[in-house]
Design a protein around this motif. Structure first.
Motif, PDB file in Angstrom:
ATOM      1  N   THR A 282       0.872  -1.071  -0.010  1.00  0.00           N
ATOM      2  CA  THR A 282       0.039   0.128   0.115  1.00  0.00           C
ATOM      3  C   THR A 282       0.934   1.203   0.098  1.00  0.00           C
ATOM      4  OG1 THR A 282      -1.684  -1.104   1.178  1.00  0.00           O
ATOM      5  CG2 THR A 282      -1.632   1.126   1.354  1.00  0.00           C
ATOM      6  N   ARG A 283       0.467   2.299  -0.758  1.00  0.00           N
ATOM      7  CA  ARG A 283       1.200   3.563  -0.750  1.00  0.00           C
ATOM      8  C   ARG A 283       0.969   4.471   0.470  1.00  0.00           C
ATOM      9  NH1 ARG A 283       2.151   8.433  -3.414  1.00  0.00           N
ATOM     10  NH2 ARG A 283      -0.127   9.016  -3.950  1.00  0.00           N
ATOM     11  N   VAL A 284       2.075   4.833   0.835  1.00  0.00           N
ATOM     12  CA  VAL A 284       2.045   5.886   2.062  1.00  0.00           C
ATOM     13  C   VAL A 284       2.438   7.021   1.704  1.00  0.00           C
ATOM     14  CG1 VAL A 284       3.109   6.462   4.263  1.00  0.00           C
ATOM     15  CG2 VAL A 284       2.793   4.144   3.618  1.00  0.00           C
ATOM     16  N   ILE A 285       1.451   7.994   1.961  1.00  0.00           N
ATOM     17  CA  ILE A 285       1.179   9.476   1.500  1.00  0.00           C
ATOM     18  C   ILE A 285       1.819  10.302   2.521  1.00  0.00           C
ATOM     19  CG2 ILE A 285      -0.154  11.437   0.942  1.00  0.00           C
ATOM     20  CD1 ILE A 285      -2.284   9.653   0.011  1.00  0.00           C
ATOM     21  N   ASP A 286       1.725   9.971   3.521  1.00  0.00           N
ATOM     22  CA  ASP A 286       2.521  10.841   4.855  1.00  0.00           C
ATOM     23  C   ASP A 286       2.670   9.949   6.150  1.00  0.00           C
ATOM     24  OD1 ASP A 286       3.457  13.095   6.123  1.00  0.00           O
ATOM     25  OD2 ASP A 286       1.576  13.849   6.779  1.00  0.00           O
ATOM     26  N   GLY A 287       3.620  10.211   6.673  1.00  0.00           N
ATOM     27  CA  GLY A 287       4.094   9.388   7.937  1.00  0.00           C
ATOM     28  C   GLY A 287       5.252   8.385   7.705  1.00  0.00           C
ATOM     29  N   VAL A 288       5.856   7.776   8.687  1.00  0.00           N
ATOM     30  CA  VAL A 288       6.992   7.015   8.196  1.00  0.00           C
ATOM     31  C   VAL A 288       6.767   5.482   8.918  1.00  0.00           C
ATOM     32  CG1 VAL A 288       9.606   6.608   8.803  1.00  0.00           C
ATOM     33  CG2 VAL A 288       8.613   9.045   8.767  1.00  0.00           C
ATOM     34  N   PRO A 289       6.676   4.625   8.030  1.00  0.00           N
ATOM     35  CA  PRO A 289       6.538   3.411   8.370  1.00  0.00           C
ATOM     36  C   PRO A 289       7.607   2.712   8.951  1.00  0.00           C
ATOM     37  CG  PRO A 289       6.096   3.561   5.944  1.00  0.00           C
ATOM     38  CD  PRO A 289       6.822   4.699   6.639  1.00  0.00           C
ATOM     39  N   ASP A 290       6.999   1.724   9.913  1.00  0.00           N
ATOM     40  CA  ASP A 290       8.303   0.955  10.560  1.00  0.00           C
ATOM     41  C   ASP A 290       8.031  -0.365   9.621  1.00  0.00           C
ATOM     42  OD1 ASP A 290       9.601  -0.804  12.099  1.00  0.00           O
ATOM     43  OD2 ASP A 290       8.244  -0.676  13.829  1.00  0.00           O
ATOM     44  N   HIS A 291       9.111  -0.703   8.754  1.00  0.00           N
ATOM     45  CA  HIS A 291       8.982  -1.778   8.032  1.00  0.00           C
ATOM     46  C   HIS A 291       9.397  -2.990   8.525  1.00  0.00           C
ATOM     47  CE1 HIS A 291       8.382   0.664   4.506  1.00  0.00           C
ATOM     48  NE2 HIS A 291       9.346   1.532   5.050  1.00  0.00           N
ATOM     49  N   ARG A 292       8.804  -4.173   8.445  1.00  0.00           N
ATOM     50  CA  ARG A 292       8.875  -5.399   9.042  1.00  0.00           C
ATOM     51  C   ARG A 292       8.699  -6.444   8.013  1.00  0.00           C
ATOM     52  NH1 ARG A 292       6.256  -4.832  15.241  1.00  0.00           N
ATOM     53  NH2 ARG A 292       7.323  -2.766  15.559  1.00  0.00           N
ATOM     54  N   ASP A 293       8.690  -6.186   6.843  1.00  0.00           N
ATOM     55  CA  ASP A 293       8.553  -7.286   5.733  1.00  0.00           C
ATOM     56  C   ASP A 293       9.903  -7.416   5.321  1.00  0.00           C
ATOM     57  OD1 ASP A 293       9.164  -5.595   2.967  1.00  0.00           O
ATOM     58  OD2 ASP A 293       8.714  -4.033   4.483  1.00  0.00           O
ATOM     59  N   VAL A 294      10.037  -8.724   4.394  1.00  0.00           N
ATOM     60  CA  VAL A 294      10.819  -8.998   3.719  1.00  0.00           C
ATOM     61  C   VAL A 294      10.801  -8.898   2.249  1.00  0.00           C
ATOM     62  CG1 VAL A 294      12.147 -10.407   5.620  1.00  0.00           C
ATOM     63  CG2 VAL A 294      10.186 -11.417   3.828  1.00  0.00           C
ATOM     64  N   PHE A 295       9.578  -8.259   1.911  1.00  0.00           N
ATOM     65  CA  PHE A 295       9.381  -8.248   0.413  1.00  0.00           C
ATOM     66  C   PHE A 295      10.130  -6.992  -0.101  1.00  0.00           C
ATOM     67  CE2 PHE A 295       6.737  -6.312  -3.045  1.00  0.00           C
ATOM     68  CZ  PHE A 295       6.707  -7.257  -3.976  1.00  0.00           C
ATOM     69  N   LEU A 296      10.099  -5.787   0.365  1.00  0.00           N
ATOM     70  CA  LEU A 296      10.602  -4.632  -0.381  1.00  0.00           C
ATOM     71  C   LEU A 296      12.147  -4.786  -0.059  1.00  0.00           C
ATOM     72  CD1 LEU A 296       8.150  -1.857   1.186  1.00  0.00           C
ATOM     73  CD2 LEU A 296       8.388  -2.507  -1.297  1.00  0.00           C
ATOM     74  N   THR A 297      13.157  -4.057  -0.918  1.00  0.00           N
ATOM     75  CA  THR A 297      14.367  -3.990  -0.824  1.00  0.00           C
ATOM     76  C   THR A 297      14.744  -2.913   0.275  1.00  0.00           C
ATOM     77  OG1 THR A 297      14.513  -2.226  -2.442  1.00  0.00           O
ATOM     78  CG2 THR A 297      14.555  -4.441  -3.204  1.00  0.00           C
ATOM     79  N   GLU A 298      16.102  -2.779   0.732  1.00  0.00           N
ATOM     80  CA  GLU A 298      16.668  -1.753   1.534  1.00  0.00           C
ATOM     81  C   GLU A 298      16.256  -0.368   1.129  1.00  0.00           C
ATOM     82  OE1 GLU A 298      20.440  -2.649   2.471  1.00  0.00           O
ATOM     83  OE2 GLU A 298      20.241  -4.516   3.281  1.00  0.00           O
ATOM     84  N   GLU A 299      16.500  -0.126  -0.289  1.00  0.00           N
ATOM     85  CA  GLU A 299      16.249   0.960  -0.973  1.00  0.00           C
ATOM     86  C   GLU A 299      14.971   1.344  -0.972  1.00  0.00           C
ATOM     87  OE1 GLU A 299      16.521   4.558  -2.534  1.00  0.00           O
ATOM     88  OE2 GLU A 299      18.081   3.466  -2.055  1.00  0.00           O
ATOM     89  N   GLU A 300      13.916   0.582  -1.314  1.00  0.00           N
ATOM     90  CA  GLU A 300      12.406   0.729  -1.141  1.00  0.00           C
ATOM     91  C   GLU A 300      11.839   0.873   0.343  1.00  0.00           C
ATOM     92  OE1 GLU A 300      10.822  -2.092  -4.905  1.00  0.00           O
ATOM     93  OE2 GLU A 300      11.243  -2.786  -3.055  1.00  0.00           O
TER      94      GLU A 300
END
Length: 323
Positions: A282-300
């Motif tokens: 899901t696209r985030v418009i505002d705010g900072v996610p706490d990423h806990r996935d292994v799908f997205l790359t480090e750059e993403e």
């Protein structure tokens, strides 16, 4: 919860190919061929109502009359692999999704290097078959505990990918584990590296590749389960806002964003619920996610413009979502 068009299939065959890996052949219950797919694709399999898991397709791409998958019985099964091994029988009917590919081959690569650890052989074998069809340059490393635990071993050794295959048995006499200095070539422009298997195996391969000069954009991996981060991850309440309606919802520490959204009647595609498959991205418009996935790359992850609501949370009090 699952908006895709399901396909009803019949389990045409099932048998063990190693002591802990079951092989299943799935056929369309209708006369139509199943949808075509590309190397590295997987399908969602609805094993029981509300129990959906992802399995890589083994066959080489084509116009298939059947799909073939292999399922490792996990010691700490969340229900999926145990059900496949214990309850599913030839003649049973299941529902599957159209194939999706989050682990695609890079077209036009100068060279491909493939690494499979254990059950990670399933998408890697399909990739190797496709690269042979293309007469492309590649090397293929397969790490398994023993010959007994190596799925599709006789097929690999007797088939057309045999001359490209390097097979390693980590627990047999004279065997060895993955060695970055020996098994990872130095990066050459135009090359791509692919790895699939247990999370620890994937990490050591990627770490070795980075030491050998491989850039992030040339590294591709697919995990079947996410590493357990529960011991280190702290969860607190935060809010999410739906940009299209302004609806704001509280996400308590013991609930995921996906659970809160779905309970509020928001149509969110959901599958693995571990941050592995990317279905719920899901696209985030505002705010900072706490990423806990292994799908997205480090750059993403660093861009913070999308997240996986099935497992990721928030570092800020509010996330505004493009929903």
């Amino acid at each position: 919860m699952f908006p895709q068009n399901w396909i009803e299939v019949e389990v045409a065959a099932k048998h063990l190919i190693t002591p802990d890996i079951a092989f299943l052949e799935l056929r369309n219950t209708r006369e139509n061929p199943l949808p075509m797919f590309t190397a590295g694709s997987h399908i969602d399999v609805e094993i029981a109502p509300g129990l959906v898991r992802q399995y890589s397709l083994i066959d080489g791409p084509g116009d298939p009359a059947h799909y073939r998958i292999a399922v490792l019985r996990q010691q700490a099964s969340r229900g999926g692999s145990a059900a496949i091994h214990e309850r599913i029988r030839p003649g049973d009917r299941l529902r599957i999704s159209v194939p999706r590919n989050n682990f695609a081959l890079a077209h036009g690569a100068r060279r491909s290097v493939l690494y499979a650890g254990g059950i990670g052989i399933t998408p890697i074998l399909c990739m190797a078959e496709r690269l042979v069809q293309m007469n492309a340059s590649f090397d293929f490393h397969y790490f398994a505990r023993t010959r007994t635990h190596a799925a599709f071993l006789s097929y690999i050794e007797a088939g057309r990918i045999a001359e490209r295959a390097h097979i390693h048995f980590t627990r047999e006499e004279g065997g060895r584990r993955f060695d970055p200095g020996r098994d990872v070539p130095a990066f050459e422009p135009g090359s791509h590296l692919y790895v699939c298997g247990p999370a620890a195996f994937i990490q050591v391969v990627l770490d070795g590749a980075k030491l050998a000069g491989w850039p992030e954009e040339c590294l591709h991996r697919e995990l079947f389960t996410a590493p357990d981060v529960s011991q280190n991850a702290k969860s607190e309440s935060f809010r999410v806002r739906i940009a299209s309606t302004g609806l704001t919802l509280e996400v308590p520490p013991d609930r995921t964003v996906a659970q809160v959204l779905i309970e509020a009647g928001i149509d969110l595609p959901l599958s693995c619920e571990q941050g592995v498959c990317g279905t719920c991205l899901t696209r985030v418009i505002d705010g900072v996610p706490d990423h806990r996935d292994v799908f997205l790359t480090e750059e993403e992850h660093r861009r913070n413009d999308q997240f996986t609501p099935c497992c990721s949370r928030a570092r800020t009090p509010l996330l505004v979502l493009d929903l």
